[in-house]
Design a protein around this motif. Structure first.
Motif, mmCIF file in Angstrom:
data_model
loop_
_atom_site.group_PDB
_atom_site.id
_atom_site.type_symbol
_atom_site.label_atom_id
_atom_site.label_comp_id
_atom_site.label_asym_id
_atom_site.label_seq_id
_atom_site.Cartn_x
_atom_site.Cartn_y
_atom_site.Cartn_z
ATOM 1 N N VAL A 1 -69.807 -19.589 31.965
ATOM 2 C CA VAL A 1 -68.653 -18.944 32.592
ATOM 3 C C VAL A 1 -68.725 -19.045 34.114
ATOM 4 N N VAL A 2 -69.896 -18.737 34.677
ATOM 5 C CA VAL A 2 -70.034 -18.662 36.134
ATOM 6 C C VAL A 2 -70.217 -20.034 36.777
ATOM 7 N N LEU A 3 -71.074 -20.880 36.159
ATOM 8 C CA LEU A 3 -71.425 -22.166 36.761
ATOM 9 C C LEU A 3 -70.726 -23.346 36.099
ATOM 10 N N GLY A 4 -70.071 -23.107 34.964
ATOM 11 C CA GLY A 4 -69.441 -24.209 34.249
ATOM 12 C C GLY A 4 -70.421 -25.087 33.515
ATOM 13 N N SER A 5 -71.641 -24.571 33.222
ATOM 14 C CA SER A 5 -72.647 -25.350 32.502
ATOM 15 C C SER A 5 -72.236 -25.493 31.037
ATOM 16 N N PRO A 6 -72.185 -26.724 30.499
ATOM 17 C CA PRO A 6 -71.775 -26.908 29.105
ATOM 18 C C PRO A 6 -72.822 -26.381 28.134
ATOM 19 N N VAL A 7 -72.372 -25.932 26.974
ATOM 20 C CA VAL A 7 -73.255 -25.451 25.921
ATOM 21 C C VAL A 7 -73.084 -26.360 24.714
ATOM 22 N N SER A 8 -74.137 -27.093 24.351
ATOM 23 C CA SER A 8 -74.060 -28.037 23.245
ATOM 24 C C SER A 8 -74.230 -27.329 21.912
ATOM 25 N N ALA A 9 -73.914 -28.071 20.823
ATOM 26 C CA ALA A 9 -74.068 -27.516 19.479
ATOM 27 C C ALA A 9 -75.530 -27.190 19.189
ATOM 28 N N GLY A 10 -76.445 -28.031 19.710
ATOM 29 C CA GLY A 10 -77.870 -27.775 19.503
ATOM 30 C C GLY A 10 -78.321 -26.476 20.141
ATOM 31 N N VAL A 11 -77.759 -26.177 21.302
ATOM 32 C CA VAL A 11 -78.078 -24.919 21.970
ATOM 33 C C VAL A 11 -77.593 -23.735 21.140
ATOM 34 N N VAL A 12 -76.408 -23.874 20.565
ATOM 35 C CA VAL A 12 -75.863 -22.798 19.738
ATOM 36 C C VAL A 12 -76.749 -22.560 18.515
ATOM 37 N N VAL A 13 -77.193 -23.643 17.860
ATOM 38 C CA VAL A 13 -78.065 -23.507 16.690
ATOM 39 C C VAL A 13 -79.398 -22.874 17.083
#
Length: 277
Positions: free
Chosen positions: A248-260
């Motif tokens: 939200v703050v930095l616009g860093s993407p969150v991958s599917a692997g991170v979610v898992v």
């Protein structure tokens, strides 16, 4: 515990912004100068007593492990990893804390708890891999494991001696002691403050007020009412919360692997919180 998680989840984001204009040592010092001033105001209105002379070395140790070593090394390591990966590596503290609780504090830690600590660390590894890829990971980022070990020692010291003083008293003297030692980095700090953009200085102001002052006070209260091996489990929640905040703050993407990986970590926390031993 929820307030602690939110405060410390912001920490890697604030550090990421602060390192744009500050060296690791100067960033740690400025952050805790702000925290020290905040705690001084709180102490003025709440009233705290002077520590016993024999406890001064213990308070200095708290300041060294919780403030000086942890935050300087943390800042150094985060120059090589993203805020999300930083939050994961820094929160490997539960593994060290469980060892300290079992072997030094003589707390009972069940085999099931050990198992779910391992499961949580599997999630941690997955998050790191999905964040930037193993090939791009810099070994300097492993300095964050040193920060995690330092954090664990602070937890154990505070739990062992925390009944001597109120949480407010311990946090005040710990922050002040650590800030005093960090003053070794004073040369050049004023110039960096003058040259830093307002956005960076505002981010550091938030670092000093919330993760560095308020969170320590809240965490002291948590440790006073729970076992070390049980309470540190909530730290696993910080990485997924930090990743959402960074997106939200930095616009860093969150991958599917991170979610898992985050799901595995959070799942282990839920199970550990239900275990009785």
């Amino acid at each position: 515990m929820a307030a602690v998680v939110l405060c410390w989840a912001y920490s890697p984001i604030g550090i990421h912004i602060g390192l744009e204009s500050y060296t690791p040592g100067h960033l740690a010092l400025l952050r805790f100068l702000i925290a020290s001033a905040f705690m001084a105001v709180i102490a003025l209105f709440a009233g705290i007593g002077l520590p016993r002379l024999r406890d001064v070395p213990w308070l200095m140790l708290l300041g060294f492990f919780a403030v000086v070593l942890h935050h300087v090394v943390l800042n150094m390591g985060q120059r090589w990893v993203s805020p999300g990966a930083s939050s994961v590596l820094a929160q490997t503290a539960p593994l060290f804390s469980t060892l300290i609780a079992a072997f030094f504090l003589k707390e009972s830690v069940s085999r099931w708890r050990w198992l779910w600590v391992a499961v949580g660390l599997v999630g941690v590894v997955l998050v790191i891999w999905a964040d930037k890829g193993v090939g791009e990971f810099r070994p300097q980022g492993l300095l964050l494991l040193v920060a995690a070990l330092s954090w664990s020692i602070y937890f154990a010291l505070q739990k062992h001696y925390g009944n001597r003083y109120s949480p407010l008293t311990i946090v005040c003297y710990m922050v002040w002691a650590g800030t005093l030692m960090l003053c070794a980095y004073w040369p050049g700090l004023v110039d960096e403050v003058r040259n830093a953009p307002a956005r960076v200085n505002w981010a550091i102001l938030l670092l000093g007020l919330f993760p560095s002052a308020l969170a320590y006070l809240l965490w002291a209260y948590v440790l006073a009412h729970t076992e070390v091996s049980r309470s540190v489990g909530v730290m696993y929640l910080i990485p997924p919360v930090a990743m959402v905040m960074a997106a939200v703050v930095l616009g860093s993407p969150v991958s599917a692997g991170v979610v898992v990986g985050a799901a595995i970590v959070v799942g282990s926390v839920i199970v550990m919180s239900r275990l009785k031993g």
